[in-house]
Write a protein that holds these residues in place. Structure first.
Motif: not given
Length: 473
Positions: A466-467, A21-23, A461-462, A27-29
């Protein structure tokens, strides 16, 4: 028309069956930001699976045509995916259907075993077909490749050895050992020397005709310079491209880019030079050329090659010439880790390089790794803090963050004792940067390195998410 044909195999890449899930979130971001930088949509998934032009095929195809061999691309890139979904027997059957006299392939470390299985499948179906393998992995381990059943192994640059092999076969001879860069099982197989850049490399135009028009890609890689004078301990590219930088004549590069644009119309160019800003005069001329071509592009270089006073002139020219993004190797900000990686840069230089790029309205991608020689939990956490600090400060837009892997050909692989690391003899398909490492440091076992990597992805990712929310209208 020649009765001799050569099939160049573009091998599929092997992906993880189930990315974490982390990957998936990372990659989505990652691709969202990349899409914003280049004003286009990119496919989701691992960065290394994005289709690009197989340049090695275009170069070696030109060699084959010059010697009156008929080249053909057998493109298996669309089969990229989990290993369990790749039917080697089916691929071997497709190769046989092209009825080649000779088959050539260039695997990476992680899909080397797939290449071995495919070569054996081809030999079962067509025993008289000659199978040749080259590339950085086998250049470091040629004897292993000979034992694995390949007829010939090319060590280092492939143009000259392939030219010699095809010439000999055309004359009805099967060459033995003795020609630099070409190995065959039997006496003298350990004496062949690695070839440096083929003397006609820059004068012989790439054969783009071997690739179909409309070849699926999201960016096209070009090289204005081959070679890198630096000796980073984790990098195997110097085994493949050499230490001495070779500069391409800009007029030849102009012709190459014009033909590439006419045939494939790439939306993005990647200047793949290891250190694009190494030679100022040449780099400046290439920047001017890229501006004339009119395709958005990105490049990569070192932090210490962006902080000299003279570097400002290059950076100032890049945006107007179509440069959208500059990639900078960071790896770590811990002094001990940097020393072990033989990076010869400092954390201050990295920060200054990012500032310089942003001053000239360039997006910045920085490369990072965890689990390098000398890494501890403290240094990994501190490096992550610095990485996130650059993101928070707007000095980095994107990060590539992976697990340090001692690929064959690297200094770490050749001498793990020097770096005080332990390398496990795992199958080559497990030598990846996104699974528990084959390498442990004194303070960090492989499993802990993997956990640190996943935690790092979550934090990165977080911050990127946020950016994006802050910049949304």
């Amino acid at each position: 028309m020649s009765s001799r044909s050569i099939s160049f195999l573009q091998l599929p890449l092997i992906t993880k069956p189930e990315p974490s899930p982390e990957e998936n979130a990372y990659y989505a971001e990652y691709w969202r930001v990349m899409g914003r930088i280049f004003d286009r949509d990119f496919p989701q998934g691992e960065a290394y699976t994005i289709p690009e032009l197989p340049l090695w095929v275009t170069r070696l195809s030109a060699v084959a045509r010059r010697l009156d061999w008929t080249p053909r691309l057998v493109d298996f890139a669309s089969y990229t995916g989990p290993e369990r979904n790749i039917d080697v027997g089916d691929l071997a059957g497709q190769v046989r259907a092209t009825a080649p006299s000779l088959v050539a392939m260039s695997p990476y470390t992680a899909n080397y075993q797939l290449a071995v299985a495919l070569a054996r499948g081809i030999k079962r179906l067509a025993p008289r077909t000659t199978v040749v393998v080259g590339g950085p992995h086998v250049s470091e381990l040629p004897q292993e490749s000979l034992r694995d059943g390949f007829d010939y192994v090319v060590v280092g640059r492939g143009e000259a050895p392939l030219a010699h092999l095809l010439s000999e076969l055309s004359a009805g001879r099967r060459p033995g050992n003795g020609y630099p860069g070409l190995l065959v099982p039997g006496p003298g197989e350990r004496t062949a020397e690695r070839r440096e850049l083929f003397q006609d490399y820059w004068t012989m135009e790439a054969d783009y005709g071997v690739l179909p028009r409309g070849y699926p890609l999201h960016y096209a890689r070009i090289y204005a310079t081959l070679g890198c004078p630096y000796r980073c301990s984790f990098c195997a590219d110097t085994l493949w491209i050499g230490m001495k930088p070779y500069l391409q004549d800009t007029e030849r590069l102009r012709r190459e880019l014009t033909r590439m644009k006419e045939r494939f119309d790439p939306a993005v160019l990647f200047v793949g030079d290891e250190v694009f800003t190494l030679n100022h005069d040449h780099c400046s001329a290439v920047i001017d050329l890229l501006g004339e071509v009119g395709i958005p592009w990105f490049c990569q270089t070192r932090a210490n090659l962006l902080v000299r006073d003279s570097d400002r002139k290059l950076l100032a020219k890049m945006p107007d010439a179509g440069c959208r993004l500059i990639n900078i190797g960071a790896e770590s900000t811990d002094s001990e880790v940097i020393q072990n990686l033989q990076k010869r840069i400092t954390a201050d230089q990295l920060h200054a390089a990012c500032e310089r790029a942003k001053e000239h309205d360039l997006a910045v991608l920085t490369y990072w790794m965890v689990g390098a020689p000398g890494e501890s939990r403290r240094s990994a956490d501190a490096t992550l803090d610095d990485m996130v600090g650059l993101l928070d400060a707007g000095l980095t837009d994107l990060v590539d963050y992976f697990i340090c892997t001692p690929y064959p050909g690297t200094s770490i692989y050749r001498d793990p004792g020097k770096y005080n690391v332990t390398i496990e003899p795992k199958p080559w398909r497990l030598w990846r940067e996104d699974i528990p490492s084959v390498m442990s440091t004194v303070e960090l076992p492989a499993a802990e390195i993997y956990d640190l990597w996943l935690a790092g992805l979550r934090r990165i990712t977080s911050v990127m998410r946020a950016e994006s929310m802050q910049s949304a209208p």
